[in-house]
Write a protein that holds these residues in place. Structure first.
Motif, PDB file in Angstrom:
ATOM      1  N   GLU A 168       0.938  -1.114   0.029  1.00  0.00           N
ATOM      2  CA  GLU A 168       0.069  -0.121  -0.101  1.00  0.00           C
ATOM      3  C   GLU A 168       0.899   1.212   0.163  1.00  0.00           C
ATOM      4  O   GLU A 168       0.269   2.339  -0.510  1.00  0.00           O
ATOM      5  N   GLN A 169       2.220   0.952   0.420  1.00  0.00           N
ATOM      6  CA  GLN A 169       3.078   2.349   0.565  1.00  0.00           C
ATOM      7  C   GLN A 169       3.471   2.578  -0.840  1.00  0.00           C
ATOM      8  O   GLN A 169       4.071   3.695  -1.071  1.00  0.00           O
ATOM      9  N   ILE A 170       3.514   1.462  -1.932  1.00  0.00           N
ATOM     10  CA  ILE A 170       3.650   1.990  -3.436  1.00  0.00           C
ATOM     11  C   ILE A 170       2.696   2.722  -4.145  1.00  0.00           C
ATOM     12  O   ILE A 170       1.623   2.213  -4.118  1.00  0.00           O
ATOM     13  N   SER A 171       2.870   3.910  -4.446  1.00  0.00           N
ATOM     14  CA  SER A 171       1.878   4.942  -4.964  1.00  0.00           C
ATOM     15  C   SER A 171       1.649   4.399  -6.396  1.00  0.00           C
ATOM     16  O   SER A 171       2.330   3.635  -7.181  1.00  0.00           O
ATOM     17  N   ILE A 172       0.666   4.709  -6.777  1.00  0.00           N
ATOM     18  CA  ILE A 172       0.105   4.633  -8.129  1.00  0.00           C
ATOM     19  C   ILE A 172       0.938   5.272  -9.226  1.00  0.00           C
ATOM     20  O   ILE A 172       1.295   4.565 -10.285  1.00  0.00           O
ATOM     21  N   ILE A 173       1.680   6.295  -8.969  1.00  0.00           N
ATOM     22  CA  ILE A 173       2.598   6.877  -9.925  1.00  0.00           C
ATOM     23  C   ILE A 173       3.811   6.212 -10.164  1.00  0.00           C
ATOM     24  O   ILE A 173       4.281   5.856 -11.091  1.00  0.00           O
ATOM     25  N   VAL A 174       4.291   5.411  -8.978  1.00  0.00           N
ATOM     26  CA  VAL A 174       5.677   4.762  -9.126  1.00  0.00           C
ATOM     27  C   VAL A 174       5.123   3.278  -9.856  1.00  0.00           C
ATOM     28  O   VAL A 174       5.777   3.126 -10.800  1.00  0.00           O
ATOM     29  N   ALA A 175       3.900   2.781  -9.560  1.00  0.00           N
ATOM     30  CA  ALA A 175       3.434   1.578 -10.213  1.00  0.00           C
ATOM     31  C   ALA A 175       3.318   1.778 -11.518  1.00  0.00           C
ATOM     32  O   ALA A 175       3.535   1.239 -12.391  1.00  0.00           O
ATOM     33  N   SER A 176       2.755   3.032 -11.951  1.00  0.00           N
ATOM     34  CA  SER A 176       2.550   3.675 -13.326  1.00  0.00           C
ATOM     35  C   SER A 176       3.921   3.755 -14.263  1.00  0.00           C
ATOM     36  O   SER A 176       3.845   3.242 -15.578  1.00  0.00           O
ATOM     37  N   ILE A 177       4.802   4.202 -13.504  1.00  0.00           N
ATOM     38  CA  ILE A 177       6.079   4.637 -14.092  1.00  0.00           C
ATOM     39  C   ILE A 177       6.759   3.220 -14.630  1.00  0.00           C
ATOM     40  O   ILE A 177       7.350   2.859 -15.529  1.00  0.00           O
ATOM     41  N   ILE A 178       6.732   2.176 -13.608  1.00  0.00           N
ATOM     42  CA  ILE A 178       7.187   0.835 -13.736  1.00  0.00           C
ATOM     43  C   ILE A 178       6.851   0.124 -14.900  1.00  0.00           C
ATOM     44  O   ILE A 178       7.281  -0.460 -15.938  1.00  0.00           O
ATOM     45  N   ALA A 179       5.197   0.294 -15.050  1.00  0.00           N
ATOM     46  CA  ALA A 179       4.443  -0.310 -15.965  1.00  0.00           C
ATOM     47  C   ALA A 179       4.813   0.214 -17.376  1.00  0.00           C
ATOM     48  O   ALA A 179       5.162  -0.359 -18.250  1.00  0.00           O
ATOM     49  N   LEU A 180       4.971   1.688 -17.407  1.00  0.00           N
ATOM     50  CA  LEU A 180       5.404   2.363 -18.635  1.00  0.00           C
ATOM     51  C   LEU A 180       6.880   1.890 -18.989  1.00  0.00           C
ATOM     52  O   LEU A 180       7.071   1.548 -20.332  1.00  0.00           O
ATOM     53  N   ILE A 181       7.740   1.451 -18.133  1.00  0.00           N
ATOM     54  CA  ILE A 181       9.124   1.212 -18.568  1.00  0.00           C
ATOM     55  C   ILE A 181       9.008  -0.150 -19.178  1.00  0.00           C
ATOM     56  O   ILE A 181       9.862  -0.525 -20.024  1.00  0.00           O
ATOM     57  N   ALA A 182       8.082  -1.048 -18.496  1.00  0.00           N
ATOM     58  CA  ALA A 182       8.221  -2.522 -18.999  1.00  0.00           C
ATOM     59  C   ALA A 182       7.483  -2.059 -20.443  1.00  0.00           C
ATOM     60  O   ALA A 182       7.878  -3.164 -21.384  1.00  0.00           O
TER      61      ALA A 182
END
Length: 206
Positions: A168-182
């Motif tokens: 829950e401490q992982i923000s949506i922004i961080v998750a979205s950036i990781i997804a975009l890099i992938a």
């Protein structure tokens, strides 16, 4: 919590299957682990559904785990008995479509943006398995590399963080950036020289 334990081992079996696709391990060796995890991912949702007390959203969420369980049992048995892969491939297409529905459920009903994104990644992966196993496209290397990445970013890391109470401490922004890099990496792989050669051979065979 129980589903997160299962998800952790989904990461493990995807890791093993990526090595299988990349030619690093034997098919029967991978089959054994696929069967183990397939059984785990069949019994886990049964347990969750029995203890859901009739809550439809809990049952719906648990039912998605069966998609993984039957996939890995199918993969395991197909490799162990050296069966043709077309049936498995077409099953993966059905799952790829259904995974988009689970993505919608996570976005709309659960307001879980991060797992909504993860379900889209899983849908893409099952689609690749359909192309590889159902249609016989010679894209083993590409699918293997995509599977390797997804084993970590969609399963192993999220489940471990959830079990540690940190997800829950992982923000949506961080998750979205990781997804975009992938996504960028997957596109790069697709247009790489090796993948172009594989697709060229596929068109020549067709």
């Amino acid at each position: 919590m129980v589903s997160n334990v299962g998800l952790l081992y989904v990461g493990a079996v995807l890791f093993i299957n990526s090595l299988l696709l990349l030619g690093r391990i034997d098919g029967k060796s991978a089959a054994v682990f696929n069967i183990f995890i397939g059984l785990l991912q069949v019994f886990t949702p049964i347990y969750l559904i029995i203890n859901a007390d009739g809550d439809l959203l809990t049952i719906l969420s648990a039912s998605g785990i069966f998609l993984f369980g039957f996939t890995y049992l199918y993969v395991g048995l197909t490799n162990w008995f050296n069966l043709k892969t077309d049936g498995l491939g077409w099953y993966c297409l059905w799952v790829a479509v259904l995974a988009l529905g689970f993505s919608f459920v996570n976005f709309y009903y659960f307001s879980d943006i991060k797992f909504g994104i993860i379900w889209i990644f899983w849908s893409f992966l099952w689609l690749l398995f359909f192309l590889l196993l159902g249609l016989g496209k010679p894209i083993d290397n590409y699918v293997g590399k995509v599977t390797l990445v997804q084993s970590w970013i969609t399963d192993t890391i999220p489940s471990f963080l959830s079990l540690a109470g940190l997800w829950e401490q992982i923000s949506i922004i961080v998750a979205s950036i990781i997804a975009l890099i992938a996504v960028v990496y997957f596109i790069y792989l697709y247009f790489s020289t090796e993948t172009r050669e594989q697709l060229k051979k596929s068109r020549e065979i067709a």
